[in-house]
Design a protein around this motif. Structure first.
Motif, PDB file in Angstrom:
ATOM      1  N   ARG A 277       0.844  -1.189   0.000  1.00 34.64           N
ATOM      2  CA  ARG A 277       0.000   0.000   0.000  1.00 34.64           C
ATOM      3  C   ARG A 277       0.883   1.244   0.000  1.00 34.64           C
ATOM      4  N   THR A 288       3.611  -0.105   2.897  1.00 34.77           N
ATOM      5  CA  THR A 288       3.319  -1.126   3.894  1.00 34.77           C
ATOM      6  C   THR A 288       2.787  -2.355   3.176  1.00 34.77           C
ATOM      7  N   ASP A 289       3.333  -3.525   3.481  1.00 29.87           N
ATOM      8  CA  ASP A 289       2.843  -4.761   2.878  1.00 29.87           C
ATOM      9  C   ASP A 289       1.580  -5.196   3.616  1.00 29.87           C
ATOM     10  N   ILE A 290       0.436  -5.064   2.941  1.00 29.75           N
ATOM     11  CA  ILE A 290      -0.849  -5.432   3.542  1.00 29.75           C
ATOM     12  C   ILE A 290      -1.440  -6.660   2.846  1.00 29.75           C
ATOM     13  N   SER A 293      -3.420  -9.041   5.306  1.00 26.51           N
ATOM     14  CA  SER A 293      -4.664  -8.490   5.846  1.00 26.51           C
ATOM     15  C   SER A 293      -5.676  -8.201   4.747  1.00 26.51           C
ATOM     16  N   ALA A 294      -5.204  -7.901   3.531  1.00 23.34           N
ATOM     17  CA  ALA A 294      -6.117  -7.610   2.423  1.00 23.34           C
ATOM     18  C   ALA A 294      -6.662  -8.863   1.777  1.00 23.34           C
TER      19      ALA A 294
END
Length: 560
Positions: A277, A288-290, A293-294
Motif C-alpha cells: 500500500r 506497507t505490505d498489507i 490483511s487484504a
C-alpha cells in the motif's frame, strides 16, 4: 465453436436485445506479418537448472513516434554459450498494413545474454519511449535518442543491478511527475552451488527427477527506485519493498484502494504475494505490505501458490480493480475480487477460472475486453517448466494451449474455444495491444525455444469502441497511472492506463473501452496522478488524444 447467450444486465440498460454473442476468434499472423524470430532459452530436451525455465518477454511500443506500435522481443541464451553462439534481442518496426520489418541493428538494440523482460517508460518526459531489459546479469536501460536509435545507459542512470531481474513496472509512485520503478528479482542463482535433478528432495515433481527450485534455493530482494528529474534513478532502501526476500516474478502497479496513488502488487513463486500500500507523502516513500490483511497474499485455503503472471482489471464493473495471478500446474489460477474497504476475496472457483486451469502452468495473462461488450474477458498463456511431464506421466504436457474466458457479466467467466490459441506451445510472456488500430485487442505471445505468436483479434462484432491516448503535463507524459471512468446509460467502466503487467511484458498503454451496442452518449472522467481531473466525451470508432490541463494539477479543480 460454441456461442454464449447474452444475459440481462448492461446490455438491457443500453437497449440491446439479448442475442448470441460473437465468437471470440484469434488468427496467428506472426510470420505472415514479417515477425521472424527464434527464441533461445536453455536446453531443448531437458532443463537441468531453473535458469533455463523462466523464458523471456516482449513489448509493444511506438519507439519512433510514428503512431504505429512496434514490437521488441527479448532473447535468452544457453548454459556455456557466449555472445557468438547466442541470439540477439530484436526490434521490429511497424510498417503499417499489418507488416513489420526488423531494425534491431540500426536502432542500436542488438544485445545478448539471459534476457528476461521488456518494460517501457518515457522517463525524461521528452515524448520518446525508453526501454528497460531485465536480465540474469546486469539489467540494460536504453535511452531513446528521438531519431529512431537508442543508447544503452544502464550504468549511467543507476539501473545496472547484476541480480536475476524478472518483472518490473514503471509508475509515478510519489506523484512528482517523474516515473519511479520497481524491479523484482527471482533467485540468487549460481550453477556451481545448485543441485542437479533428483539430487535433493526439492528436485522432484510427482516422482520425476527435475531441475531444482525455487524451493531450496535462496530468494532475491525486490528493488525500489526513485526517478530523478535529471534522468537518473536512485535506489530507495528502508521500505517494505525489498525488506524481505521472495521469489519474485510478476509485478503490476495500480490504485487498488482508490486513494489517487499507485500501489504495488507482486506475484511470487512459492512464497506469499505482496500488496504494498502506497502512503507516500511529502516526507518521502512510505509503503506497507498489507497482502495478508487484504486477503491477497495466499489463496482461500491460506496457502502460498506459485505466482507467475499478474494483471489488474475491474472485471465485475463495480468500480474497483480486481487481481488475477497465474500459478503452477496441479493448482489453480487465482482471481481476487475487490469487495471494498481494502479487502479482497478469492473468487477463483465462483468466477469459473480455477477448475479449467488445473492441468496448466500459467504465465502471461491479461484482463481485456475482447468482444467490446463493455466487460473484461481474461486470457492466460500456459507452458510447463519440466519437459519430463510429457508422455502421460502426469495430467500436464510440456507444450500447452492458451485459455480464453468470456465474461458472463454476472461475476463469472466461461471458457471459450480460443481458435489459434488451441495450438500447444511452451508459452511465457504476453503483451497486449491494438497494433492494427481497429479497436480490438491483439496478443503477442513469446514461446520458449520457438517462434513468437502474433494473435490478431478477428472477433466479428457490431459493438462499438472508444480509445484514448493520454499525454501528461504535470503527470508523467506517457500517462501511465491515469484512471478513466466511462459512463453511458447505466454502463460504467473503470480502466487505468498501464504498460507493465502480465509476465515480463509491456503492453499498449492506450485505454480502450468496449461500448457494447448502446448509442451513448458516453462521458469519460479522467483522473491524472497529479490530482487533476477533466471530463471528455468518447468518440466511438477512434482514438482520442487527451492532454492533461496545465491549470488544475494537484488542486482538485476540473479542467476541460
Amino acid at each position: 465453436m460454441r456461442t454464449v447467450t447474452a444475459v440481462v444486465g448492461a446490455f438491457l440498460a443500453l437497449g440491446a436485445a439479448a442475442s448470441a454473442q460473437p465468437q471470440i476468434r484469434f488468427t496467428e499472423v506472426a510470420e505472415a506479418s514479417g515477425i521472424r524470430f527464434i527464441n533461445m532459452y536453455g536446453g531443448v530436451g531437458s532443463k537441468d537448472f531453473i535458469l533455463e525455465t523462466t523464458g523471456s518477454g516482449a513489448a509493444f511500443f511506438d519507439y519512433d513516434g510514428d503512431a504505429d506500435l512496434d514490437v521488441f522481443l527479448v532473447n535468452g541464451s544457453r548454459l556455456g554459450y557466449d555472445a557468438s553462439q547466442s541470439l540477439s534481442n530484436a526490434l521490429f518496426r511497424n510498417e503499417g498494413g499489418g507488416r513489420f520489418r526488423e531494425v534491431t541493428g540500426p536502432a542500436g538494440l542488438e544485445s545478448y545474454g539471459w534476457g528476461q523482460g521488456a518494460f517501457v517508460v518515457d522517463h525524461d518526459n521528452d515524448g520518446d519511449l525508453d526501454l528497460l531489459v531485465t536480465r540474469y546479469g546486469k539489467n540494460l536501460f536504453y535511452r531513446n535518442r528521438g531519431d529512431g536509435t537508442f543508447a544503452e545507459a544502464g550504468e549511467a542512470v543507476g539501473l545496472d543491478d547484476p541480480q536475476w531481474g524478472t518483472g518490473a513496472a514503471f509508475g509515478d509512485l510519489d506523484r512528482d511527475g517523474v516515473s519511479d520503478l520497481v524491479v523484482v528479482n527471482y533467485v540468487d542463482f549460481r550453477v556451481e552451488a545448485t543441485p542437479r535433478p533428483g539430487e535433493e528432495p526439492f528436485c522432484f515433481f510427482r516422482g520425476l527427477p527435475v531441475m531444482c527450485g525455487p524451493n531450496g534455493l535462496t530468494p532475491a530482494p525486490a528493488l525500489l527506485y526513485r526517478g530523478l528529474s535529471d534522468g537518473r534513478f536512485a535506489r530507495v532502501e528502508g521500505q517494505a519493498i525489498g525488506a524481505e526476500r521472495y521469489f519474485g516474478l510478476g509485478v503490476v502497479l495500480g490504485d487498488l484502494d482508490d486513494d489517487g496513488d499507485l500501489d504495488v502488487y507482486v506475484a511470487n513463486d512459492q512464497t506469499p504475494n505482496n500488496l504494498y500500500r502506497n502512503d507516500t507523502g511529502a516526507g518521502g516513500f512510505d509503503f506497507t505490505d498489507i497482502g495478508l490483511s487484504a486477503g491477497v497474499a495466499y489463496n482461500e485455503d491460506g496457502r502460498a501458490q506459485a505466482g507467475m503472471g499478474v494483471d489488474l482489471g475491474d472485471y465485475d464493473n463495480d468500480g474497483r480493480l480486481d487481481i488475477v495471478v497465474t500459478n503452477f500446474s496441479h493448482d489453480y489460477n487465482t482471481v481476487y475480487r475487490a469487495v471494498g474497504g481494502g479487502w479482497f476475496l478469492d473468487e477463483s472457483f465462483a468466477a469459473g477460472v480455477a477448475e479449467p486451469s488445473y492441468p496448466y502452468l500459467g504465465w502471461g495473462t491479461g484482463f481485456r475486453d475482447l468482444d467490446r461488450d463493455g466487460w473484461l474477458d481474461l486470457v492466460v498463456l500456459n507452458g510447463h517448466v519440466y519437459p519430463e511431464v510429457d508422455g502421460g506421466i502426469t495430467e500436464s504436457d510440456y507444450a500447452q494451449r492458451g485459455l480464453v474466458f468470456r465474461n458472463r457479466t454476472d461475476g463469472g467467466f466461461d471458457e471459450v474455444p480460443p481458435t489459434a490459441l488451441e495450438v500447444p506451445r511452451v508459452y511465457r510472456g504476453a503483451a497486449f495491444a491494438d497494433y492494427d488500430d481497429d479497436g480490438d485487442t491483439d496478443l503477442l505471445a513469446t514461446v520458449m525455444n520457438g517462434s513468437p505468436a502474433l494473435f490478431r483479434n478477428d472477433t466479428g462484432t457490431a459493438a462499438a469502441w472508444a480509445g484514448f491516448r493520454l499525454v501528461g503535463r504535470e503527470s508523467p507524459r506517457d500517462g501511465v497511472g491515469t484512471r478513466l471512468l466511462l459512463t453511458g446509460g447505466e454502463l460504467s467502466q473503470v480502466r487505468e492506463a498501464r504498460a507493465a503487467g502480465s509476465y515480463l511484458a509491456s503492453s499498449d498503454s492506450r485505454v480502450i473501452f468496449g461500448l457494447g451496442l448502446g448509442s451513448g452518449p458516453f462521458r469519460v472522467r479522467v483522473r491524472w496522478l497529479s490530482g487533476c481531473e477533466q471530463e471528455v466525451e468518447a468518440a466511438p470508432g477512434r482514438y482520442l488524444l487527451v492532454v492533461e490541463p496545465r491549470d488544475c494539477a494537484g488542486s482538485g479543480r476540473t479542467g476541460s
